[in-house]
Design a protein around this motif. Structure first.
Motif, PDB file in Angstrom:
ATOM      1  N   CYS A 286      43.178 -39.364  49.827  1.00 43.82           N
ATOM      2  CA  CYS A 286      41.658 -39.647  50.712  1.00 43.82           C
ATOM      3  C   CYS A 286      41.350 -38.918  51.195  1.00 43.82           C
ATOM      4  CB  CYS A 286      42.237 -40.706  51.661  1.00 43.82           C
ATOM      5  SG  CYS A 286      42.827 -42.660  50.786  1.00 43.82           S
ATOM      6  N   CYS A 291      42.258 -41.930  57.112  1.00 48.37           N
ATOM      7  CA  CYS A 291      41.696 -43.047  56.319  1.00 48.37           C
ATOM      8  C   CYS A 291      42.319 -44.307  56.492  1.00 48.37           C
ATOM      9  CB  CYS A 291      41.573 -42.812  54.871  1.00 48.37           C
ATOM     10  SG  CYS A 291      40.748 -43.833  53.910  1.00 48.37           S
ATOM     11  N   HIS A 293      41.446 -47.201  54.390  1.00 43.80           N
ATOM     12  CA  HIS A 293      41.396 -47.556  53.149  1.00 43.80           C
ATOM     13  C   HIS A 293      40.611 -48.985  53.055  1.00 43.80           C
ATOM     14  CE1 HIS A 293      44.355 -44.450  53.235  1.00 43.80           C
ATOM     15  NE2 HIS A 293      45.435 -45.478  53.592  1.00 43.80           N
ATOM     16  N   CYS A 299      37.713 -42.484  49.784  1.00 50.00           N
ATOM     17  CA  CYS A 299      38.847 -43.256  49.670  1.00 50.00           C
ATOM     18  C   CYS A 299      39.594 -43.430  48.424  1.00 50.00           C
ATOM     19  CB  CYS A 299      38.781 -44.829  50.496  1.00 50.00           C
ATOM     20  SG  CYS A 299      40.312 -45.397  50.385  1.00 50.00           S
ATOM     21  N   ALA A 300      40.736 -42.955  48.186  1.00 52.90           N
ATOM     22  CA  ALA A 300      41.406 -42.899  46.922  1.00 52.90           C
ATOM     23  C   ALA A 300      42.175 -44.079  46.553  1.00 52.90           C
ATOM     24  CB  ALA A 300      42.425 -41.729  46.765  1.00 52.90           C
ATOM     25  N   VAL A 301      42.374 -44.866  47.850  1.00 54.51           N
ATOM     26  CA  VAL A 301      42.895 -46.327  47.432  1.00 54.51           C
ATOM     27  C   VAL A 301      42.005 -47.154  47.086  1.00 54.51           C
ATOM     28  CG1 VAL A 301      44.270 -48.222  48.794  1.00 54.51           C
ATOM     29  CG2 VAL A 301      44.817 -45.824  49.204  1.00 54.51           C
TER      30      VAL A 301
HETATM   31 ZN   LIG Z   1      41.751 -44.264  52.012  1.00 53.58          ZN
END
Ligand SMILES: [Zn+2]
Ligand SMILES: Nc1nc2c(ncn2[C@@H]2O[C@H](COP(=O)(O)OP(=O)(O)OP(=O)(O)O)[C@@H](O)[C@H]2O)c(=O)[nH]1
Ligand SMILES: [Mg+2]
Length: 356
Positions: A286, A291, A293, A299-301
Motif C-alpha cells: 500500500c 493505510c 484499506h 491501496c494494494a488491498v
Molecule cells: Zn491499503
C-alpha cells in the motif's frame, strides 16, 4: 523433570521450567480434564482425582480468565489421604482458546488452554458457512493454536457438494488442512485418526448438532459422551453441556465442547493478521504505511479486491472482524481505566477518613 505419565498428558520442558519456580513439594502438577464450578477433575501422574480451589487462590484471582479451565496445568496439593486436592495456582498457558463473552463487550471467556490444534467442525449439511468459519479461524490463531477444518455429515450430501465447499474454502484464501468425514458411513475417520498425535491436545469447536460428540465416541470406540437422539424435537438444544478433556486409546487428547452459536473474536493476539495472510501480505504494498484499506489511494488491498484476486466477501469479513476487535480493545481499555479511577477514588476517600 522427566515423567512419562505427565509427558503423555502434554507435559514438557516449557511447563517444567515454570513449575520449578512456582510449584514445590508437597504440591505437584496435574492437568485439568473438567471443571464444575469450584470442583475440578484433574489428571496427574497417578491417574484422575478431584480437587477444589484453595480459598487463597480464589481470593487473589480477580479475573475469570485466570481461573483454571480445561487443558490447564495446575499446581495442586493432595490431602494426606490422597483424595481431594487443593489447587494453588495455574501455570502460564502456552496457548489459549478464548472468546468474547456475550453481554459485556469487554469480558473474555476461556474455552480451553494448552490446545495444540483447534478443529473447527462444520456440517456439510445446512451448517457450512464461510464467514463463521473465518471467525473460528481467527479465534483459534489468536490464542496461538493451529487451526484445522473438519466437514462432517458427508453422507447427507452429494459428493459434488463437498468438493464445492472445499473449493469455496480455498478460494477464500484459507490454506489450513481441511478434512471431511461421515460418522454414519465412517468415511474419512481413518484420515482424521492419522492426524491425531499422542501427547497432543485437539479441541473440537463448532455449532450444536454438527457431530462433535458422536465423532469423539467413534474415536474412543465406545459411547462415552452423550449425543443428540435423532428426533425432530431436539432441534436447537445443546446436547453437550460441559467441556471435557478425554485421552484417546492412541494417546492423543481431545476436548469436546458444547455447540457455540455466536461469539465475539478478540483479535489482539494476531489472529486476524494470521487468518488474513493474503490481505496482510498485500498491505505491504500500500502507498501509505498506515493505510486502513478502505478508501486510500494507492491501496494494494483494494486493488486486489477490484481485480478479483482477493474475494470481496473475504475482504468484507476482514473489515468486520477488524472493527469488532478494535471495538473490544477499546472497551477493554476503558474498563481498565474505570477500574483504575475507582481505585483512586477509594484511596482518596480512605485518605480523607484518615485510614491510609
Ligand atoms: Zn491499503
Ligand atoms: N447423517 C449424519 N448424522 C450425524 C453425523 N454425525 C453426527 N450425526 C448426528 O447428528 C446429531 C448430533 O450429533 P452430536 O454428536 O450430538 O452433535 P454435537 O456437535 O456434539 O452437538 P452439541 O453437543 O449440541 O454441540 C446426532 O443425532 C448424530 O447421530 C454424520 O456424520 N452423519
Ligand atoms: Mg456434543
Amino acid at each position: 523433570m522427566n515423567n512419562p505419565n505427565l509427558e503423555a498428558l502434554g507435559w514438557d520442558a516449557w511447563f517444567a521450567g515454570q513449575a520449578s519456580a512456582h510449584c514445590e513439594p508437597p504440591s505437584s502438577v496435574a492437568r485439568v480434564a473438567a471443571v464444575d464450578r469450584d470442583q475440578l477433575l484433574l489428571l496427574g501422574e497417578s491417574g484422575a482425582f478431584k480437587a477444589r480451589l484453595a480459598g487463597k487462590f480464589l481470593h487473589e484471582t480477580v479475573s475469570g480468565a485466570r481461573l483454571p479451565c480445561v487443558g490447564d496445568w495446575v499446581c495442586v496439593e493432595k490431602s494426606p489421604a490422597g483424595q481431594l486436592g487443593l489447587l494453588h495456582g495455574v501455570l502460564v498457558r502456552k496457548t489459549s482458546l478464548r472468546r468474547r463473552a456475550a453481554g459485556e463487550a469487554s469480558d473474555v471467556q476461556m474455552i480451553a488452554a494448552n490446545v495444540d490444534v483447534v478443529i473447527v467442525v462444520q456440517s456439510c449439511h445446512y451448517d457450512f458457512n464461510l464467514n463463521r468459519l473465518e471467525r473460528y479461524l481467527v479465534m483459534a490463531r489468536d490464542g496461538g493454536a493451529t487451526p484445522c477444518v473438519l466437514l462432517t455429515k458427508t453422507d447427507l450430501v452429494e459428493p459434488a457438494v463437498v468438493v464445492a465447499q472445499v473449493a469455496q474454502i480455498r478460494k477464500a484464501g484459507i490454506d489450513v488442512p481441511v478434512l471431511t468425514l461421515s460418522n454414519v458411513t465412517g468415511d474419512g475417520i481413518v484420515d482424521l485418526q492419522g492426524v491425531l498425535e499422542p501427547g497432543k491436545t485437539y479441541c473440537f469447536v463448532g455449532s450444536s448438532g454438527v457431530g462433535k460428540s458422536t465423532l469423539i465416541n467413534a474415536l474412543l470406540g465406545r459411547e462415552v459422551l452423550e449425543t443428540r437422539v435423532v428426533s425432530g424435537t431436539g432441534e436447537g438444544r445443546h446436547t453437550t453441556v460441559r467441556r471435557e478433556l478425554i485421552v484417546l486409546p492412541n494417546g492423543a487428547m481431545v476436548i469436546d465442547n458444547p455447540g457455540m452459536r455466536e461469539f465475539g473474536v478478540l483479535g489482539a493476539g494476531g489472529g486476524i493478521e494470521a487468518s488474513y495472510a493474503d490481505i496482510t501480505a498485500r498491505a505491504a504494498e500500500c502507498h501509505f504505511r498506515d493505510c486502513t484499506h478502505t478508501s486510500e489511494p494507492g491501496c494494494a488491498v483494494l486493488q486486489a479486491v477490484e481485480s478479483g484476486e482477493i474475494e470481496s466477501e473475504h475482504y468484507e469479513n476482514f473489515l468486520r472482524l477488524r472493527t469488532e476487535s478494535e471495538y473490544h480493545e477499546l472497551s477493554y481499555a476503558q474498563k481498565r481505566q474505570r477500574d483504575k479511577d475507582f481505585g483512586r477514588f477509594i484511596k482518596s476517600v480512605k485518605k480523607d477518613l484518615g485510614e491510609d
